[in-house]
Motif scaffolding. Sequence first.
Motif, mmCIF file in Angstrom:
data_model
loop_
_atom_site.group_PDB
_atom_site.id
_atom_site.type_symbol
_atom_site.label_atom_id
_atom_site.label_comp_id
_atom_site.label_asym_id
_atom_site.label_seq_id
_atom_site.Cartn_x
_atom_site.Cartn_y
_atom_site.Cartn_z
ATOM 1 N N ALA A 160 -11.553 11.382 11.731
ATOM 2 C CA ALA A 160 -10.126 11.592 12.020
ATOM 3 C C ALA A 160 -9.573 10.411 12.818
ATOM 4 O O ALA A 160 -10.277 9.840 13.652
ATOM 5 C CB ALA A 160 -9.950 12.884 12.801
ATOM 6 N N ILE A 161 -8.333 10.036 12.546
ATOM 7 C CA ILE A 161 -7.713 8.935 13.299
ATOM 8 C C ILE A 161 -6.599 9.496 14.188
ATOM 9 O O ILE A 161 -6.031 10.547 13.902
ATOM 10 C CB ILE A 161 -7.177 7.816 12.368
ATOM 11 N N HIS A 162 -6.315 8.792 15.264
ATOM 12 C CA HIS A 162 -5.300 9.202 16.226
ATOM 13 C C HIS A 162 -3.952 9.406 15.517
ATOM 14 O O HIS A 162 -3.608 8.633 14.616
ATOM 15 C CB HIS A 162 -5.184 8.085 17.283
ATOM 16 N N PHE A 163 -3.193 10.440 15.954
ATOM 17 C CA PHE A 163 -1.923 10.728 15.250
ATOM 18 C C PHE A 163 -0.948 9.549 15.319
ATOM 19 O O PHE A 163 -0.157 9.325 14.410
ATOM 20 C CB PHE A 163 -1.286 12.019 15.778
ATOM 21 N N ARG A 164 -1.059 8.754 16.391
ATOM 22 C CA ARG A 164 -0.141 7.597 16.478
ATOM 23 C C ARG A 164 -0.509 6.524 15.452
ATOM 24 O O ARG A 164 0.343 5.767 14.993
ATOM 25 C CB ARG A 164 -0.165 6.991 17.879
ATOM 26 N N LEU A 165 -1.792 6.441 15.130
ATOM 27 C CA LEU A 165 -2.194 5.489 14.086
ATOM 28 C C LEU A 165 -1.672 5.965 12.728
ATOM 29 O O LEU A 165 -1.237 5.165 11.897
ATOM 30 C CB LEU A 165 -3.721 5.318 14.075
ATOM 31 N N LYS A 166 -1.689 7.280 12.547
ATOM 32 C CA LYS A 166 -1.104 7.819 11.306
ATOM 33 C C LYS A 166 0.384 7.468 11.239
ATOM 34 O O LYS A 166 0.899 7.079 10.194
ATOM 35 C CB LYS A 166 -1.273 9.338 11.262
ATOM 36 N N ASP A 167 1.073 7.606 12.400
ATOM 37 C CA ASP A 167 2.509 7.266 12.442
ATOM 38 C C ASP A 167 2.712 5.792 12.101
ATOM 39 O O ASP A 167 3.642 5.424 11.385
ATOM 40 C CB ASP A 167 3.090 7.547 13.834
ATOM 41 N N LEU A 168 1.831 4.943 12.645
ATOM 42 C CA LEU A 168 1.915 3.501 12.382
ATOM 43 C C LEU A 168 1.788 3.245 10.872
ATOM 44 O O LEU A 168 2.565 2.479 10.293
ATOM 45 C CB LEU A 168 0.800 2.782 13.139
ATOM 46 N N ILE A 169 0.837 3.915 10.255
ATOM 47 C CA ILE A 169 0.601 3.727 8.818
ATOM 48 C C ILE A 169 1.831 4.193 8.021
ATOM 49 O O ILE A 169 2.242 3.551 7.058
ATOM 50 C CB ILE A 169 -0.687 4.472 8.389
ATOM 51 N N LYS A 170 2.434 5.297 8.491
ATOM 52 C CA LYS A 170 3.624 5.816 7.794
ATOM 53 C C LYS A 170 4.786 4.833 7.867
ATOM 54 O O LYS A 170 5.667 4.835 7.017
ATOM 55 C CB LYS A 170 4.056 7.155 8.416
ATOM 56 N N CYS A 171 4.809 4.006 8.931
ATOM 57 C CA CYS A 171 5.916 3.044 9.116
ATOM 58 C C CYS A 171 5.711 1.758 8.311
ATOM 59 O O CYS A 171 6.612 0.921 8.251
ATOM 60 C CB CYS A 171 6.054 2.661 10.589
ATOM 61 N N MET A 172 4.551 1.585 7.709
ATOM 62 C CA MET A 172 4.291 0.325 6.994
ATOM 63 C C MET A 172 5.073 0.301 5.678
ATOM 64 O O MET A 172 5.299 1.345 5.077
ATOM 65 C CB MET A 172 2.791 0.183 6.720
ATOM 66 N N ALA A 174 -2.416 -3.427 5.104
ATOM 67 C CA ALA A 174 -2.351 -2.170 5.880
ATOM 68 C C ALA A 174 -3.685 -1.916 6.582
ATOM 69 O O ALA A 174 -3.721 -1.518 7.755
ATOM 70 C CB ALA A 174 -2.012 -1.010 4.941
ATOM 71 N N LEU A 175 -4.777 -2.183 5.870
ATOM 72 C CA LEU A 175 -6.105 -1.950 6.450
ATOM 73 C C LEU A 175 -6.370 -2.915 7.604
ATOM 74 O O LEU A 175 -6.873 -2.531 8.664
ATOM 75 C CB LEU A 175 -7.174 -2.106 5.359
ATOM 76 N N HIS A 176 -6.005 -4.172 7.380
ATOM 77 C CA HIS A 176 -6.200 -5.199 8.406
ATOM 78 C C HIS A 176 -5.481 -4.805 9.698
ATOM 79 O O HIS A 176 -6.077 -4.792 10.789
ATOM 80 C CB HIS A 176 -5.656 -6.524 7.857
ATOM 81 N N ALA A 177 -4.196 -4.441 9.556
ATOM 82 C CA ALA A 177 -3.399 -4.079 10.739
ATOM 83 C C ALA A 177 -3.950 -2.803 11.379
ATOM 84 O O ALA A 177 -4.016 -2.684 12.615
ATOM 85 C CB ALA A 177 -1.938 -3.883 10.331
ATOM 86 N N SER A 178 -4.367 -1.851 10.557
ATOM 87 C CA SER A 178 -4.833 -0.558 11.095
ATOM 88 C C SER A 178 -6.152 -0.698 11.844
ATOM 89 O O SER A 178 -6.390 0.004 12.829
ATOM 90 C CB SER A 178 -5.010 0.458 9.965
ATOM 91 N N VAL A 179 -7.021 -1.576 11.364
ATOM 92 C CA VAL A 179 -8.317 -1.740 12.043
ATOM 93 C C VAL A 179 -8.111 -2.400 13.405
ATOM 94 O O VAL A 179 -8.729 -1.993 14.403
ATOM 95 C CB VAL A 179 -9.310 -2.527 11.165
ATOM 96 N N ALA A 180 -7.200 -3.379 13.466
ATOM 97 C CA ALA A 180 -6.895 -3.982 14.771
ATOM 98 C C ALA A 180 -6.314 -2.918 15.702
ATOM 99 O O ALA A 180 -6.680 -2.833 16.878
ATOM 100 C CB ALA A 180 -5.925 -5.148 14.592
ATOM 101 N N ALA A 181 -5.432 -2.072 15.134
ATOM 102 C CA ALA A 181 -4.823 -1.010 15.950
ATOM 103 C C ALA A 181 -5.855 0.032 16.377
ATOM 104 O O ALA A 181 -5.806 0.539 17.501
ATOM 105 C CB ALA A 181 -3.689 -0.345 15.166
ATOM 106 N N LEU A 182 -6.798 0.322 15.500
ATOM 107 C CA LEU A 182 -7.865 1.279 15.817
ATOM 108 C C LEU A 182 -8.568 0.882 17.119
ATOM 109 O O LEU A 182 -8.901 1.717 17.955
ATOM 110 C CB LEU A 182 -8.859 1.306 14.649
ATOM 111 N N GLY A 183 -8.758 -0.423 17.264
ATOM 112 C CA GLY A 183 -9.412 -0.946 18.461
ATOM 113 C C GLY A 183 -8.586 -0.749 19.723
ATOM 114 O O GLY A 183 -9.119 -0.819 20.840
ATOM 115 N N MET A 184 -7.268 -0.518 19.563
ATOM 116 C CA MET A 184 -6.439 -0.246 20.742
ATOM 117 C C MET A 184 -6.549 1.232 21.139
ATOM 118 O O MET A 184 -6.426 1.580 22.305
ATOM 119 C CB MET A 184 -4.982 -0.605 20.451
ATOM 120 N N PHE A 185 -6.776 2.098 20.150
ATOM 121 C CA PHE A 185 -6.932 3.526 20.461
ATOM 122 C C PHE A 185 -8.334 3.846 20.984
ATOM 123 O O PHE A 185 -8.516 4.797 21.737
ATOM 124 C CB PHE A 185 -6.638 4.375 19.222
#
Length: 382
Positions: free
Chosen positions: A77-89, A98-109
């Motif tokens: 499961a991924i953080h709901f804010r990461l889901k929101d980020l993906i929805k905004c792409m 999308a994957l590149h940006a999400s993996v970098a963001a994953l490291g922030m969560f």
Amino acid sequence: MSTEIEYKPGLEDVPAAKSAVSFLDGKKAVLEYRGIPVEVLAKESSFEEVSWLLIKGDLPTQKQLAEFDHDLRQRRAIHFRLKDLIKCMPADGHPMDALHASVAALGMFYPCHTVTDPAKNWDASCRLIAALPTVVAAFARTRRGEEIIDPRSDLDHAANFYYMLFGKEPSPATRKVLDACLILHAEHQMNASTFTARVTGSTLASPYQTIASAIGSLSGPLHGGANEEALRQFEEIGGPEKVKPWIEAKRAADPKYKVMGLGHRVYKVKDARATVLQEIAEHVFAETSRPKAYETALEVERICAGIYGPKGIYPNVDFYSGVVYQSLGIPTDVFTPIFAIARVSGWLAHWTEQLVGNRIFRPEQISIGKTDVKYVPLEQRA
Ligand code: COA
């Protein structure tokens, strides 16, 4: 810097590391993960087991595999804010971006700023392996205006990914071929993206940054994008009977024309992964029928063997993997993200290895530019 040092474009034949992760003999089509032939693993093992094997160095015991599998399922499961980020792409953005940006963001969560604690590194490795399918499926759905489907913990890695993409469970043959594709793409020595992972890792960057760098490297058409291009090519040809005139026309226009999915820097015979993938895929084709693109691909292979075989140019794994993914209903631009879902285990194995006795990469260059040039102030330049 002396120009006497031999420059090897693409670092061909230049060792960039000592590695025990995999063994490859391109002349004999041998690929082994930690000493075990990849064909055996594709048929007998699971992606979860192979991931452990690659990173830890040996096959897991039953207890180790059960615990690892549990850990992966807990981290899907991924953080709901990461889901929101993906929805905004942007919906028309490429899934690799999308994957590149999400993996970098994953490291922030789930931060892992220092890489000195093996327990934290292992935790991050599990999260990356577990969460990549969730991110890929989430973007694949939201861009079509569909709801994100949360992961299920009662399905294995391959089946859960299929479920998150389509909202239904795969047939046993589909699950098997998807799992085999993940195994076959999990590791391949010092390719461009693995080298990228080792270079980024050598700076002691976080595992998330390391994997994000590797994803960027994988996104190019000469690396991960090849199966996408190969499938487009088979569709452009339009059928097995059109292969001969197509290749003749291409070669007449450009004698150096490159057929997508053929050739490899290391393999000089047919890639063993392509052969085993064809074998396993037949079980899926038996449930439907052989796709036209597959029949076309077989004919391209047959004709090109006569033309390029003497140069050691044969199908690599990407020649057939795109056709298989399409037969599962997977969108073309999600093929390379699936490559990343698989290769993340290989990248993490190399990253783990790189950190032992790490030395930052800092190669040399052969300088060919001007030297000692006088700076002319802007107002004096015509
Ligand atoms: N179709 C036709 N000819 C090819 C070829 C292809 N796909 N790949 C290589 N060749 C030929 C080249 O024209 C060259 O011929 P020459 O010796 O007469 O000049 C020779 O084979 C060597 O090619 P080169 O591009 O120098 O090999 P490389 O090791 O640098 O490149 C690839 C390897 C994979 C980048 C290259 O084979 C390619 O572009 N393949 C298509 C893309 C692909 O499938 N990539 C996935 C790799 S996993």
